[in-house]
Design an enzyme around this catalytic site. Sequence first.
Site, PDB file in Angstrom:
ATOM      1  CD  GLU A 175      38.532  37.142 -67.688  1.00 27.38           C
ATOM      2  OE1 GLU A 175      39.062  39.275 -67.157  1.00 27.38           O
ATOM      3  OE2 GLU A 175      37.682  37.063 -67.901  1.00 27.38           O
ATOM      4  CG  HIS A 204      36.353  39.115 -56.841  1.00 28.66           C
ATOM      5  ND1 HIS A 204      35.183  38.358 -56.109  1.00 28.66           N
ATOM      6  CD2 HIS A 204      36.749  39.769 -57.474  1.00 28.66           C
ATOM      7  CE1 HIS A 204      34.026  39.217 -56.910  1.00 28.66           C
ATOM      8  NE2 HIS A 204      35.629  39.867 -58.107  1.00 28.66           N
TER       9      HIS A 204
END
Length: 322
Positions: free
Chosen positions: A55, A124
Site C-alpha cells: 500500500e 478489518h
Amino acid sequence: MREAIRDAMAEEMRRDESVFLMGEEVAEYEGAYKVSQGLLQEFGPERVVDTPITEAGFAGVGVGAAMMGLRPIVEFMTWNFAMQAIDQIVNSAAKTRYMSGGRLGLPVVFRGPNGAASQVAAQHSQDYGAWYAHVPGLKVVAPFDAADAKGLLTAAIRDPDPVVFLEHELLYGDTGQVPDGEHVAELGRARVVRPGRDVTLVSWSRGVSAVLAAAETLAGQDIEAEVIDLRTLRPLDRATVLGSVQRTHRIVCVEEGWPSCGIGAEVIATVSAEAFDALDAPPRRVSGAEVPMPYAAHLEALALPDVETVVRVAREVCYVDV
C-alpha cells in the site's frame, strides 16, 4: 452501488485520458469487490493497473503521478490496509499544495471499502471518517446511495485536490436509481433526505439506513424526524445542520465509528456553539462502542448503532417517556 462506482470511473476515464485506476486485484480479478468489472477490457493494462501488495508503494506512485499531471484513482482493498500508506496520504498528498505555495495540485482519489463488514473482526472493521476528516488538505466523502456514489465520485475525480472516498462494504450490493447521463454531485453539501419538524437525525454512509428506519418508526409514534445525510465529512456542511436544528430544536448524530473525537462530536460542538439558543434538549450521539470490533456476530451487533437505540434516544430528546 458497485456498478454506480464503476460507471463513474469508466465515464471519467473515457472523458479524460489522464485518469487511471491502480490497486490490488483491480485489473485481472476486476476488484476484490468486483467494483472494476470490465475496466481492464475497455481501457487496457496501462490504465487499469494491478499492483503488488504494498500500500505504501502504490499510494506513493499515485501521489507522484498526480504531481506530474495525471489523475490516479488509488483503490485500497480495505481502508484498514491503507494504514500502511497513511504517510503518503497525510504527509504527502494532503500537504503538497500548501507546502508548494500553491504551485502543485494533487488530483488523486484514494478509495475503497470502509467500516464494519460482517464478522471480519477488529483489524478489518474500523471507520476512518474521523481520522481523515481531521487533516487539512484532504476532502473526505462517504456516500450512502448509488446516485451519490456516482455523483460524488465523479466530482472527486475532477477535483484538483486529494479526496478520500470511503465506500461501505455492506452497501456495495444495494440498488437505487441513478440519473441518466453525466451526474456530478457537489462536494461539501449535505442533503436533507427526509424533512421533519421534531428532531434532526444526522448520519452518513451506512448509518443513514438505520436513521431512515428509525424515522419511519418515530413517524408511527407522532414524532417527525428530519434526516440529514452529511455525504461529505470534510468539508462539513455545517449550514445545513444548523438550519435543520433551527427548525426542529433537537439533534441526534448517529455514527458507526467510535465516539471519542468523532464526526458526531464535531457536529454537536458546532451546534452547541452556533445554535445553542435554538436547542430545547441536549444534543445526543449514538455511536459504535468504545471497543475493538468483536468477531462474534452477536457481539458485533452490540458494538454498532441500531435502529432501536436511535429511536430510544430520539424519543428521549423529545422528552417522550422520560
